[in-house]
Write an enzyme that holds these catalytic residues in place. Structure first.
Site, PDB file in Angstrom:
ATOM      1  N   HIS A 100     -27.694  10.711   8.472  1.00  0.00           N
ATOM      2  CA  HIS A 100     -28.685  10.968   9.529  1.00  0.00           C
ATOM      3  C   HIS A 100     -29.295  12.357   9.360  1.00  0.00           C
ATOM      4  O   HIS A 100     -30.507  12.544   9.467  1.00  0.00           O
ATOM      5  CB  HIS A 100     -28.013  10.898  10.914  1.00  0.00           C
ATOM      6  CG  HIS A 100     -27.756   9.501  11.417  1.00  0.00           C
ATOM      7  ND1 HIS A 100     -28.769   8.573  11.572  1.00  0.00           N
ATOM      8  CD2 HIS A 100     -26.622   8.892  11.841  1.00  0.00           C
ATOM      9  CE1 HIS A 100     -28.250   7.443  12.072  1.00  0.00           C
ATOM     10  NE2 HIS A 100     -26.950   7.612  12.227  1.00  0.00           N
ATOM     11  N   GLU A 138     -30.729   4.568  10.930  1.00  0.00           N
ATOM     12  CA  GLU A 138     -29.450   3.931  10.620  1.00  0.00           C
ATOM     13  C   GLU A 138     -29.420   3.471   9.155  1.00  0.00           C
ATOM     14  O   GLU A 138     -28.360   3.421   8.536  1.00  0.00           O
ATOM     15  CB  GLU A 138     -29.229   2.769  11.600  1.00  0.00           C
ATOM     16  CG  GLU A 138     -27.794   2.336  11.775  1.00  0.00           C
ATOM     17  CD  GLU A 138     -26.847   3.369  12.393  1.00  0.00           C
ATOM     18  OE1 GLU A 138     -27.318   4.399  12.911  1.00  0.00           O
ATOM     19  OE2 GLU A 138     -25.632   3.133  12.330  1.00  0.00           O
ATOM     20  N   HIS A 142     -21.611   9.144   7.258  1.00  0.00           N
ATOM     21  CA  HIS A 142     -22.623   8.505   8.097  1.00  0.00           C
ATOM     22  C   HIS A 142     -23.527   9.548   8.769  1.00  0.00           C
ATOM     23  O   HIS A 142     -24.756   9.488   8.650  1.00  0.00           O
ATOM     24  CB  HIS A 142     -21.912   7.642   9.152  1.00  0.00           C
ATOM     25  CG  HIS A 142     -22.824   6.878  10.048  1.00  0.00           C
ATOM     26  ND1 HIS A 142     -23.100   5.544   9.861  1.00  0.00           N
ATOM     27  CD2 HIS A 142     -23.518   7.252  11.143  1.00  0.00           C
ATOM     28  CE1 HIS A 142     -23.926   5.133  10.808  1.00  0.00           C
ATOM     29  NE2 HIS A 142     -24.201   6.147  11.614  1.00  0.00           N
ATOM     30  N   GLU A 143     -22.908  10.512   9.431  1.00  0.00           N
ATOM     31  CA  GLU A 143     -23.700  11.520  10.147  1.00  0.00           C
ATOM     32  C   GLU A 143     -24.471  12.410   9.166  1.00  0.00           C
ATOM     33  O   GLU A 143     -25.577  12.851   9.468  1.00  0.00           O
ATOM     34  CB  GLU A 143     -22.812  12.360  11.074  1.00  0.00           C
ATOM     35  CG  GLU A 143     -22.085  11.567  12.167  1.00  0.00           C
ATOM     36  CD  GLU A 143     -22.979  10.638  12.984  1.00  0.00           C
ATOM     37  OE1 GLU A 143     -24.177  10.961  13.178  1.00  0.00           O
ATOM     38  OE2 GLU A 143     -22.484   9.571  13.417  1.00  0.00           O
TER      39      GLU A 143
HETATM   40 MG    MG Z   1     -25.676   6.142  13.372  1.00  0.00          MG
END
Ligand code: MG
Length: 501
Positions: free
Chosen positions: A269, A295, A265-266
């Site tokens: 980003h 997101e 997830h990170e």
């Molecule tokens: Mg996030």
């Protein structure tokens, strides 16, 4: 380039330096700083933030913007980067000037106290401790809205800070369209044979999990010469420049694979920020255009890639070799189902893909109710529990697992939750388009290759930074505005197959 444009860029470069220096301090605060440093760090962050604010909202910047807008009249911000920067900076400037500095200080004070009260309230599961503070936060939020010209809905002003150009009515329409379809799918899943996932919660070795997570981040394309990973209590991604974008991770004994998925997830980003055009560095066009688009990137790598069958066809043998005892007798298929298990639960951050948006819709309704005065803070716990029951069929046993679970309101942020669900929606819209453009993507993922996916995202999304507003960007890339149809198709297809619906 005109002399005035040079002058403006020089000032904005310094504002960016001050803000990024603050980000370095914030990163340190959450990773390495000893506890004793916290009071001094508060002052340091406050001073840097204030200096940046004074510099940015100066009359000099106002005058330069006015002159340059005249100079750039007729230049299309959709193509010209300088015109795009003027558009974005003018909006930021106009907003920043409306909010009196004393008000910013008051918000900081109120939210510091509210945050402390919230921690105690959550620990004791006693909403009454938090209630007067939340009432104050709501009052301040309403006052914040009053600094801006009246909008169609008072909530529009808040939403615009996170999703420039989005209206409350747009988000409500998107959610209203999605809710019945998602509720129907959840009912079908609840009635189907349930998935076993106990083996995911055994004892896993932290070092091995970390090493595997780092390898996946590397395979996704995270450039370690322009980033790094450290430990923090909550995973996050932070940016100091286009060539220094960092992530953090943590290991939870009771939920060991969370480290892997949150690293994906990170990394999502971070890839977004690292893919921004180099020329935008040290300017306000650097970074992601909105929280929802951000997101959409993190969710895509975590869920559409990282929880896909194709991904695990490649990586499961290696993962199983790392954890032979834990995964003894667990087939690829069983593992895949387990990491995608759907289970209505109380806590948003642990929610699966199929139930997650329901948590968000509930929060949006409460935020709108608080802001427009149709809901009283004192009634929130009851409204919360009623809607949890209506949307997910579960009722939290206490307020700690209900209305008190998230820190956002305590931190003074009302208006931000919907961006999480919008991110999910956008990730699926982009995914459909990507798979049309890259018909062999599934095969590539099955081989553990992600270069063409990353290249597509870079050239269509990342490179633009803040140049386009979220709705315009999604329209430009996919041909339609933000719309839940692709997400509903994605969920239905995936879960029909997993649950045999
Ligand atoms: Mg996030």
């Amino acid at each position: 380039m005109s002399e005035k444009l040079n002058q403006l860029k020089e000032i904005l470069g310094e504002v960016t330096d001050l803000r990024n220096a603050g980000a370095v301090l914030g990163w340190d605060q959450q990773t390495y700083m000893p506890q004793g440093g916290s009071e001094a760090r508060g002052h340091q962050l406050g001073t840097l933030g204030k200096l940046a604010q004074i510099k940015f909202t100066s009359d000099e910047v106002g005058q330069l913007l006015e002159d340059l807008r005249a100079e750039f009249a007729g230049v299309d911000p959709g193509t010209d980067d300088d015109a795009a920067m003027l558009r974005v900076v003018s909006r930021d400037f106009e907003k920043a000037r409306r909010v009196p500095p004393e008000f910013v200080v008051e918000v900081a004070m109120v939210s510091t106290r509210a945050f402390e009260a919230w921690m105690e309230a959550r620990q004791k599961s006693d909403f009454s401790i938090f209630r007067p503070h939340l009432e104050k936060v709501v009052e301040l939020t309403q006052r914040y809205i009053s600094f801006f010209p009246p909008a169609d809905h008072p909530y529009d002003t808040l939403l615009d800070d996170y999703e420039p150009g989005m209206k409350t009515a747009d988000v409500q329409a998107i959610f209203d369209n999605m809710r019945p379809k998602q509720v129907k799918l959840l009912k079908q899943i609840a009635a189907a044979k349930q998935v076993k996932d106990g083996f995911l919660y055994g004892k896993y070795n932290e070092k091995k999990m970390d090493a595997f997570s780092v390898e996946i981040a590397t395979k996704f394309g995270y450039d370690w010469t322009r980033g790094r990973q450290d430990r923090a209590p909550h995973p996050f991604c932070t940016t100091f420049s286009v060539n220094d974008v960092r992530i953090t991770t943590r290991f939870e004994k009771e939920n060991p694979t969370a480290m892997l998925f949150s690293t994906m997830h990170e990394t999502g980003h971070a890839l977004y920020e690292l893919g921004c055009k180099q020329e935008f560095d040290r300017t306000p066009l650097m970074g992601g255009t909105s929280l929802a688009i951000h997101e959409s990137q993190s969710r895509m790598w975590e869920n559409l890639v990282g929880r896909s069958f194709a991904f695990w066809e490649h990586f499961y043998p290696q993962f199983k070799k790392l954890f032979p005892a834990q995964l003894d007798g667990v087939s690829l298929r069983t593992f895949y189902k387990a990491i995608n298990k759907v289970e209505p639960s109380f806590i948003r951050v642990n929610a699966d893909e199929a139930t997650y948006n329901m948590h968000i819709m509930l929060r949006l309704e409460l935020e709108i109710g608080m802001v427009d005065g149709s809901m009283q803070v004192k009634d929130l716990p009851e409204i919360w529990n009623d809607r949890m029951n209506a949307y997910l069929g579960v009722t939290p046993p206490n307020d700690a697992q209900g209305v008190l679970q998230d820190m956002h309101w305590a931190g003074g942020s009302i208006g931000y939750f919907s961006t999480y669900a919008l991110g999910n929606i956008v990730s699926a819209q982009l995914w459909e388009k990507i798979n049309k453009d890259l018909p062999n993507l599934d095969d590539e993922i099955r081989k553990g290759k992600f270069d063409s996916l990353l290249e597509w995202l870079r050239s269509k999304v990342h490179v633009h930074g803040r140049k386009y507003d979220p709705q315009d960007l999604v329209k430009k890339v996919t041909g339609s505005k933000i719309d839940s149809a692709a997400y509903v198709r994605y969920l239905t297809k995936k879960y029909s197959e997993i649950y045999g619906l």
